[in-house]
Design a protein around this motif. Sequence first.
Motif, PDB file in Angstrom:
ATOM      1  N   PRO A  17       0.820  -1.213   0.000  1.00  0.00           N
ATOM      2  CA  PRO A  17       0.000   0.000   0.000  1.00  0.00           C
ATOM      3  C   PRO A  17       0.854   1.262   0.000  1.00  0.00           C
ATOM      4  CG  PRO A  17      -0.801  -1.581   1.618  1.00  0.00           C
ATOM      5  CD  PRO A  17       0.527  -2.085   1.150  1.00  0.00           C
ATOM      6  N   LEU A  18       0.358   2.263  -0.701  1.00  0.00           N
ATOM      7  CA  LEU A  18       1.045   3.545  -0.809  1.00  0.00           C
ATOM      8  C   LEU A  18       0.287   4.585   0.002  1.00  0.00           C
ATOM      9  CD1 LEU A  18       3.315   5.153  -2.311  1.00  0.00           C
ATOM     10  CD2 LEU A  18       1.608   5.646  -4.069  1.00  0.00           C
ATOM     11  N   SER A  19       1.005   5.354   0.806  1.00  0.00           N
ATOM     12  CA  SER A  19       0.374   6.436   1.552  1.00  0.00           C
ATOM     13  C   SER A  19      -0.123   7.496   0.591  1.00  0.00           C
ATOM     14  CB  SER A  19       1.370   7.054   2.532  1.00  0.00           C
ATOM     15  OG  SER A  19       0.824   8.230   3.127  1.00  0.00           O
ATOM     16  N   LEU A  20      -1.355   7.950   0.813  1.00  0.00           N
ATOM     17  CA  LEU A  20      -1.959   8.946  -0.075  1.00  0.00           C
ATOM     18  C   LEU A  20      -2.137  10.293   0.604  1.00  0.00           C
ATOM     19  CD1 LEU A  20      -4.645   6.676  -1.766  1.00  0.00           C
ATOM     20  CD2 LEU A  20      -2.388   7.328  -2.644  1.00  0.00           C
ATOM     21  N   GLY A  21      -1.525  10.473   1.761  1.00  0.00           N
ATOM     22  CA  GLY A  21      -1.606  11.755   2.442  1.00  0.00           C
ATOM     23  C   GLY A  21      -2.938  11.947   3.143  1.00  0.00           C
ATOM     24  N   GLY A  22      -3.286  13.214   3.355  1.00  0.00           N
ATOM     25  CA  GLY A  22      -4.495  13.551   4.082  1.00  0.00           C
ATOM     26  C   GLY A  22      -5.748  13.458   3.236  1.00  0.00           C
ATOM     27  N   ARG A  23      -6.867  13.774   3.868  1.00  0.00           N
ATOM     28  CA  ARG A  23      -8.163  13.627   3.213  1.00  0.00           C
ATOM     29  C   ARG A  23      -8.275  14.506   1.964  1.00  0.00           C
ATOM     30  NH1 ARG A  23     -13.218  11.699   4.248  1.00  0.00           N
ATOM     31  NH2 ARG A  23     -15.002  12.881   3.471  1.00  0.00           N
ATOM     32  N   ARG A  24      -7.737  15.692   1.994  1.00  0.00           N
ATOM     33  CA  ARG A  24      -7.837  16.566   0.824  1.00  0.00           C
ATOM     34  C   ARG A  24      -7.100  15.968  -0.367  1.00  0.00           C
ATOM     35  NH1 ARG A  24      -7.147  22.738   3.248  1.00  0.00           N
ATOM     36  NH2 ARG A  24      -9.123  22.764   4.417  1.00  0.00           N
ATOM     37  N   GLN A  25      -5.911  15.452  -0.145  1.00  0.00           N
ATOM     38  CA  GLN A  25      -5.165  14.828  -1.233  1.00  0.00           C
ATOM     39  C   GLN A  25      -5.894  13.592  -1.750  1.00  0.00           C
ATOM     40  OE1 GLN A  25      -0.952  16.198   0.755  1.00  0.00           O
ATOM     41  NE2 GLN A  25      -1.070  14.151  -0.087  1.00  0.00           N
ATOM     42  N   VAL A  39      -8.663  16.131 -18.530  1.00  0.00           N
ATOM     43  CA  VAL A  39      -8.364  17.291 -17.695  1.00  0.00           C
ATOM     44  C   VAL A  39      -9.519  17.540 -16.731  1.00  0.00           C
ATOM     45  CG1 VAL A  39      -7.928  19.776 -17.665  1.00  0.00           C
ATOM     46  CG2 VAL A  39      -6.887  18.339 -19.433  1.00  0.00           C
ATOM     47  N   VAL A  40      -9.192  17.650 -15.470  1.00  0.00           N
ATOM     48  CA  VAL A  40     -10.180  17.992 -14.446  1.00  0.00           C
ATOM     49  C   VAL A  40     -10.012  19.474 -14.124  1.00  0.00           C
ATOM     50  CG1 VAL A  40     -10.990  17.579 -12.097  1.00  0.00           C
ATOM     51  CG2 VAL A  40     -10.131  15.672 -13.477  1.00  0.00           C
ATOM     52  N   PRO A  41     -11.028  20.302 -14.379  1.00  0.00           N
ATOM     53  CA  PRO A  41     -10.889  21.740 -14.109  1.00  0.00           C
ATOM     54  C   PRO A  41     -10.563  22.003 -12.645  1.00  0.00           C
ATOM     55  CG  PRO A  41     -12.844  21.305 -15.435  1.00  0.00           C
ATOM     56  CD  PRO A  41     -12.335  19.974 -14.970  1.00  0.00           C
ATOM     57  N   ALA A  42      -9.720  23.004 -12.415  1.00  0.00           N
ATOM     58  CA  ALA A  42      -9.362  23.356 -11.044  1.00  0.00           C
ATOM     59  C   ALA A  42     -10.597  23.736 -10.240  1.00  0.00           C
ATOM     60  CB  ALA A  42      -8.353  24.497 -11.054  1.00  0.00           C
ATOM     61  N   ASP A  43     -11.582  24.359 -10.890  1.00  0.00           N
ATOM     62  CA  ASP A  43     -12.803  24.739 -10.178  1.00  0.00           C
ATOM     63  C   ASP A  43     -13.530  23.518  -9.626  1.00  0.00           C
ATOM     64  OD1 ASP A  43     -12.313  27.367 -10.730  1.00  0.00           O
ATOM     65  OD2 ASP A  43     -13.778  27.540 -12.355  1.00  0.00           O
ATOM     66  N   ARG A  44     -13.477  22.399 -10.354  1.00  0.00           N
ATOM     67  CA  ARG A  44     -14.136  21.191  -9.851  1.00  0.00           C
ATOM     68  C   ARG A  44     -13.425  20.662  -8.606  1.00  0.00           C
ATOM     69  NH1 ARG A  44     -17.917  17.686 -10.891  1.00  0.00           N
ATOM     70  NH2 ARG A  44     -17.662  15.474 -10.366  1.00  0.00           N
ATOM     71  N   LEU A  45     -12.101  20.763  -8.593  1.00  0.00           N
ATOM     72  CA  LEU A  45     -11.356  20.339  -7.413  1.00  0.00           C
ATOM     73  C   LEU A  45     -11.685  21.237  -6.221  1.00  0.00           C
ATOM     74  CD1 LEU A  45      -7.897  19.519  -9.029  1.00  0.00           C
ATOM     75  CD2 LEU A  45      -9.725  17.940  -8.405  1.00  0.00           C
ATOM     76  N   ASP A  47     -14.567  22.754  -5.761  1.00  0.00           N
ATOM     77  CA  ASP A  47     -15.903  22.342  -5.316  1.00  0.00           C
ATOM     78  C   ASP A  47     -15.842  21.043  -4.530  1.00  0.00           C
ATOM     79  OD1 ASP A  47     -17.051  24.520  -6.542  1.00  0.00           O
ATOM     80  OD2 ASP A  47     -17.577  23.445  -8.373  1.00  0.00           O
ATOM     81  N   CYS A  48     -14.923  20.181  -4.895  1.00  0.00           N
ATOM     82  CA  CYS A  48     -14.795  18.903  -4.202  1.00  0.00           C
ATOM     83  C   CYS A  48     -14.319  19.091  -2.765  1.00  0.00           C
ATOM     84  CB  CYS A  48     -13.819  18.012  -4.971  1.00  0.00           C
ATOM     85  SG  CYS A  48     -13.563  16.389  -4.216  1.00  0.00           S
ATOM     86  N   LEU A  49     -13.407  20.016  -2.565  1.00  0.00           N
ATOM     87  CA  LEU A  49     -12.863  20.240  -1.217  1.00  0.00           C
ATOM     88  C   LEU A  49     -13.710  21.195  -0.397  1.00  0.00           C
ATOM     89  CD1 LEU A  49      -8.999  20.427  -1.776  1.00  0.00           C
ATOM     90  CD2 LEU A  49     -10.475  18.448  -1.435  1.00  0.00           C
ATOM     91  N   TRP A  50     -14.309  22.184  -1.052  1.00  0.00           N
ATOM     92  CA  TRP A  50     -15.113  23.187  -0.326  1.00  0.00           C
ATOM     93  C   TRP A  50     -16.421  23.399  -1.084  1.00  0.00           C
ATOM     94  CZ3 TRP A  50      -9.932  24.334  -1.733  1.00  0.00           C
ATOM     95  CH2 TRP A  50      -9.011  24.212  -0.696  1.00  0.00           C
ATOM     96  N   PRO A  51     -17.392  22.519  -0.932  1.00  0.00           N
ATOM     97  CA  PRO A  51     -18.612  22.595  -1.734  1.00  0.00           C
ATOM     98  C   PRO A  51     -19.482  23.815  -1.444  1.00  0.00           C
ATOM     99  CG  PRO A  51     -18.788  20.889  -0.049  1.00  0.00           C
ATOM    100  CD  PRO A  51     -17.376  21.343  -0.038  1.00  0.00           C
ATOM    101  N   LEU A  52     -19.357  24.410  -0.268  1.00  0.00           N
ATOM    102  CA  LEU A  52     -20.246  25.512   0.088  1.00  0.00           C
ATOM    103  C   LEU A  52     -19.571  26.868   0.015  1.00  0.00           C
ATOM    104  CD1 LEU A  52     -22.148  23.898   3.109  1.00  0.00           C
ATOM    105  CD2 LEU A  52     -22.876  24.079   0.714  1.00  0.00           C
ATOM    106  N   ALA A  58      -8.229  29.175  -1.943  1.00  0.00           N
ATOM    107  CA  ALA A  58      -8.562  27.851  -2.465  1.00  0.00           C
ATOM    108  C   ALA A  58      -7.647  27.429  -3.613  1.00  0.00           C
ATOM    109  CB  ALA A  58     -10.022  27.821  -2.911  1.00  0.00           C
ATOM    110  N   ALA A  59      -7.398  28.325  -4.544  1.00  0.00           N
ATOM    111  CA  ALA A  59      -6.588  27.968  -5.721  1.00  0.00           C
ATOM    112  C   ALA A  59      -5.177  27.570  -5.317  1.00  0.00           C
ATOM    113  CB  ALA A  59      -6.554  29.123  -6.707  1.00  0.00           C
ATOM    114  N   SER A  60      -4.582  28.326  -4.420  1.00  0.00           N
ATOM    115  CA  SER A  60      -3.213  27.998  -3.993  1.00  0.00           C
ATOM    116  C   SER A  60      -3.191  26.712  -3.174  1.00  0.00           C
ATOM    117  CB  SER A  60      -2.615  29.161  -3.191  1.00  0.00           C
ATOM    118  OG  SER A  60      -3.368  29.402  -2.007  1.00  0.00           O
ATOM    119  N   GLN A  61      -4.221  26.478  -2.382  1.00  0.00           N
ATOM    120  CA  GLN A  61      -4.274  25.229  -1.613  1.00  0.00           C
ATOM    121  C   GLN A  61      -4.425  24.021  -2.540  1.00  0.00           C
ATOM    122  OE1 GLN A  61      -6.389  24.906   2.141  1.00  0.00           O
ATOM    123  NE2 GLN A  61      -6.841  27.104   2.081  1.00  0.00           N
ATOM    124  N   ILE A  62      -5.196  24.176  -3.607  1.00  0.00           N
ATOM    125  CA  ILE A  62      -5.313  23.100  -4.592  1.00  0.00           C
ATOM    126  C   ILE A  62      -3.949  22.810  -5.205  1.00  0.00           C
ATOM    127  CG2 ILE A  62      -6.228  22.469  -6.857  1.00  0.00           C
ATOM    128  CD1 ILE A  62      -8.272  22.098  -4.705  1.00  0.00           C
TER     129      ILE A  62
END
Length: 276
Positions: A17-25, A39-45, A47-52, A58-62
């Motif tokens: 098994p490979l470690s995949l980091g934290g929940r966000r990763q 290609v997965v748009p950055a905006d979708r990522l 929305d995945c991490l912060w849906p509300l 957010a962009a830099s954290q992604i």
Amino acid sequence: MDFRILGPLEASVEGTPLSLGGRRQQRILAVLLLRAGRVVPADRLVDCLWPLRPPATAASQIRNCAAALRRLLIAGGLPERSLVRRPGGYVLDVEPGELDRTRFDDEAHRARRSLAAGRAAEAVGYFLRAENLWRGPAIAGLADGVLEPEAMSLEESRLQVIEDRLEVELSLGRHARAVPELTALARTHPGRDRLQAAFMVALYGSGRGADALASFDRLRSSLRRELGLEPSRRLRDLRQAILTEDDARLPPTGGWGPARDGEPRRQAALLRPRGS
């Protein structure tokens, strides 16, 4: 490398098994695997991490999460070119056979191709190989928010494979063998016509016509009580066919599943109990 999303998200290298980091990763990896090669748009990522309410950063954290995930995967042996940033988003390329979802689709395709060629027993084997790739609910523990529809779509594909395989099993006369599995499935999925029909067929084909009719009655009572609905026309026709043992009253397709190009039709006689 082996990626798995048909159950909890996992990645392994030669069984380790490979470690995949934290929940966000992990959520980012799940989205990228669900859209592998695209290609997965950055905006979708975002929305995945912060849906509300995404933060201003957010962009830099992604970017940071994607970079950390990339380092983990490269350390595990994934080529550097596999996870890259593209204009507007990110893309993860995986080799054929590295993703369980792709292997599932391939086995299901082989099964349906065998069925269309008249090799029913061979088709059952391929269907079972597809089913055995599942280890639990798709992307278990991560299937919320924008990932929930993706997980539901995968589950629908799994259920369709199960329905296809069971119908083939019944076409081979394996009625009694299918009854225990269908008993559980019909109880868990009362709204799936194909499973309810297959359950009735399995009971009837095992010489348990009264139980087949009783299963219909229970379903009808449940639908009326909980939803104010009646069973579908397909199920009502099947009940009448079982009640009267009249093949002419069966649905016009002679089968109980959706037709596909090139798929052999199940004959009405298959509903008769063996030895009748």
